[in-house]
Design an enzyme around this catalytic site. Structure first.
Site, PDB file in Angstrom:
ATOM      1  N   GLU A 202      -1.426  -9.449   2.995  1.00 47.58           N
ATOM      2  CA  GLU A 202      -1.394 -10.148   4.549  1.00 47.58           C
ATOM      3  C   GLU A 202      -2.768 -10.323   4.850  1.00 47.58           C
ATOM      4  O   GLU A 202      -3.008 -11.292   5.988  1.00 47.58           O
ATOM      5  CB  GLU A 202      -0.964  -8.727   5.567  1.00 47.58           C
ATOM      6  CG  GLU A 202      -1.860  -7.621   5.828  1.00 47.58           C
ATOM      7  CD  GLU A 202      -1.614  -6.547   4.778  1.00 47.58           C
ATOM      8  OE1 GLU A 202      -1.973  -5.553   5.294  1.00 47.58           O
ATOM      9  OE2 GLU A 202      -1.000  -6.666   3.896  1.00 47.58           O
TER      10      GLU A 202
ATOM     11  N   CYS B 229       0.847  -1.248  -0.235  1.00 53.13           N
ATOM     12  CA  CYS B 229      -0.100   0.106   0.002  1.00 53.13           C
ATOM     13  C   CYS B 229       0.999   1.366  -0.009  1.00 53.13           C
ATOM     14  O   CYS B 229       1.448   1.560  -1.078  1.00 53.13           O
ATOM     15  CB  CYS B 229      -0.947  -0.004   1.186  1.00 53.13           C
ATOM     16  SG  CYS B 229      -2.334   1.107   1.074  1.00 53.13           S
TER      17      CYS B 229
ATOM     18  N   HIS C  82      -3.312  -5.341  -0.062  1.00 53.16           N
ATOM     19  CA  HIS C  82      -2.850  -5.796   1.094  1.00 53.16           C
ATOM     20  C   HIS C  82      -2.795  -7.204   1.199  1.00 53.16           C
ATOM     21  O   HIS C  82      -3.821  -8.107   1.715  1.00 53.16           O
ATOM     22  CB  HIS C  82      -3.710  -5.456   2.279  1.00 53.16           C
ATOM     23  CG  HIS C  82      -3.529  -3.871   2.720  1.00 53.16           C
ATOM     24  ND1 HIS C  82      -2.828  -3.421   3.451  1.00 53.16           N
ATOM     25  CD2 HIS C  82      -4.050  -2.855   2.107  1.00 53.16           C
ATOM     26  CE1 HIS C  82      -2.827  -2.163   3.629  1.00 53.16           C
ATOM     27  NE2 HIS C  82      -3.722  -1.739   2.748  1.00 53.16           N
TER      28      HIS C  82
END
Length: 545
Positions: A517, A379, A515
């Site tokens: 994750e 990001c 993102h």
């Protein structure tokens, strides 16, 4: 199909680990073949955590459908296969907002709108809606029993137990059983008082999860059972462990899932926890260790990067490598220089908002690029990598983002002005638009370039990843940066937006606007994090030669 509900509450102190306990129990029930989901009910007045400080609240977890939710939903998705959605998390603020909107519309036909029944009914409706289509729904109530903020939620679940029937509802209460070193014994009185508090509002817990730094002895569990009016086999000891992934096995070994299945009259096979045993084995038996520096702006509260930290650990599991994460404040890079970045095997720059610490992140991206250190930007981490490349390779002096310098000469990152809302309608926004709910959110398709590094890592031409941002690469200035050598490795499904960049002739330099994750799990890992940790290990070996 009848849906069964397990309401999870916490007492004595906060941060007992209700979310982890609920997720671990859900993992066991899922391993028995049941269709399970988990909900989180947050008592705060914010409509969602999207505009809350990460230093106060921790990270904002983004679901596939674009909801900005509590970080506990990240735990839920890492433990069970069911994907969370906006139905899995709501707050007092959201409930009041909905009820007030209905009142203004005249839906209540002039009635006096009150906490009971209007607020409690709205809570019950949302819980029932979130539970549709599932065998078992775990509903975690945020906060601690006794808090004023939690009372409407507790009253709502008390009513649900009456309306649905006790044969399809269970109350599971987490409580602290502290060890007193002076007397050499654990103390049950706080638990008794916590249960008494629950009883005063009409809730009798069916299961007690006793949190302690050691196993609670059988005689103390029997004492708790007697004084709290709970069967002895339903008093579960949950001691501190060195890995949260051991908790499903710990709960199963005490028969918690059997007790619940019998209570709900569910006929299902024994839980097979072999996948979790494999995770525990990989975690306990690494073949090497790497040190990865995470350079961010909210590092005083590691929970602000909870999913990133977990995803790095998952990347380690896939490589049988122990990942030592060094948290570095990007402002320290600004004041102390790149010396604090030396000795790292890889560098990660995560997401964030606002100008504070950004120059330190840009310096970090440059240091990784010029020294061939593996770099993963997420990001904002991608945007600072782009700014570095524009400034120092593409000769775009003082290039920046309009988020930080609105009138800069080279705005290589700029605000997206046209959006589609959750209903698909085009909406025009500007820097003056509300902060809450005005971002590119949720799962978006990304097309990967054929001969790119990320194409090899994902082993797929198209991927779907989750987003949470307002600013994007400015296509008007992109050609000049590409001509200087930067590679666009992934674009949005409509080919309009840059999603991934890579630096050619660098061992491993990947930065993405999304993102990754949020989709990493301990059982499956994630291609980017697995590749990143592998690159860190290879860099370490090259440095040792």
């Amino acid at each position: 199909m009848t849906t069964n509900y397990i309401f999870v509450t916490g007492g004595v102190v906060s941060s007992l680990g209700k979310g982890i306990a609920a997720a671990s129990l859900a993992a066991i029930l899922e391993a028995r073949g049941l269709n399970v989901t988990i909900m989180k009910l947050d008592p705060y007045i914010n409509v969602d955590p999207g505009t809350m400080s990460p230093i106060q609240h921790g990270e904002v977890f983004v679901t596939e459908d674009g909801a900005e939710t509590d970080l506990d939903l990240g735990h839920y998705e890492r433990f069970i296969r069911t994907k969370m959605s906006r139905r899995n998390n709501f707050t007092t603020g959201r409930i009041y907002s909905d009820v007030l909107r209905k009142e203004r519309r005249g839906d209540y036909l002039g009635a006096t709108v009150q906490v009971i029944p209007h607020i409690t009914n709205a809570i019950k409706e949302r819980v029932l809606e979130g539970g549709e289509g599932h065998d078992v729904v775990l509903v975690e109530i945020g906060g601690t029993v006794g808090d004023i903020e939690s009372l409407p939620f507790l009253e709502a679940i008390r009513q649900m137990a009456v309306e649905i029937g006790r044969e399809h509802t269970l109350f599971m209460h987490l409580t602290l059983v502290p060890y007193m070193a002076a007397s050499g014994e654990v103390k049950t009185k706080p638990t008794q008082h916590s249960v008494k508090e629950l009883l005063s509002i009409g809730i009798q817990p069916d299961i007690l999860i006793c949190r302690s730094d050691r196993a609670v002895p059988a005689n103390e569990r029997a004492k708790i059972a007697l004084f709290c009016n709970v069967p002895e086999k339903a008093v579960i000891s949950l001691k501190d462990v060195d890995s949260i992934y051991k908790i499903p096995g710990l709960l199963k070994s005490q028969g918690l899932d059997d007790y619940i299945c019998k209570r709900f009259s569910l006929n299902c096979p024994e839980a097979n926890l072999s996948e979790w045993e494999q995770v525990i084995f990989e975690e306990a038996n690494p073949v090497s260790e790497v040190t990865i520096g995470m350079v961010g702006k909210y590092i005083e509260l590691p929970d602000a990067y909870k999913s990133v930290i977990e995803a790095l650990k998952h990347g380690g599991l896939k490589n049988r490598v122990s990942v030592n994460i060094k948290l570095i404040d990007s402002q320290d890079v600004e004041t102390r220089g790149v010396e604090i970045l030396k000795g790292l095997d890889a560098i990660l720059v995560p997401g964030g908002f606002g100008y504070r610490g950004v120059e330190g992140m840009i310096t970090t991206a440059r240091f990784a690029r010029e020294n061939n250190i593996p770099y993963l930007g997420i990001c904002l981490g991608m945007q600072v990598a782009l700014i570095d490349y524009a400034r120092h390779v593409a000769n775009m002096e003082n290039a920046n983002s309009t988020e930080f310098v609105p009138d800069c000469k080279y705005p290589v990152v700029a605000l997206i002005t046209e959006w589609r809302d959750e209903n698909g309608n085009v909406e025009v926004r500007s820097e003056k638009s509300d902060l809450g709910g005005t971002m590119r959110l949720g799962a978006q398709q990304c097309q990967l370039v054929d001969d790119s590094l990320v194409r090899q890592l994902y082993n797929a031409p198209t991927i779907v990843e989750r987003h949470r941002h307002r600013y994007e690469v400015n296509n008007m200035l992109l050609k000049q940066i590409e001509d200087a050598g930067l590679r666009v490795a992934g674009r949005s499904g409509d080919d309009q937006l840059v999603e991934i960049i890579e630096v050619p002739n660098h061992p491993w330099f990947v930065a993405c606007q999304f993102h990754p994750e949020f989709t990493s799990t301990p059982r499956d890992g994630h291609p980017l994090f697995a590749g990143f940790v592998k690159a860190a290990s290879e860099f370490q070996k090259r440095q040792a030669k």
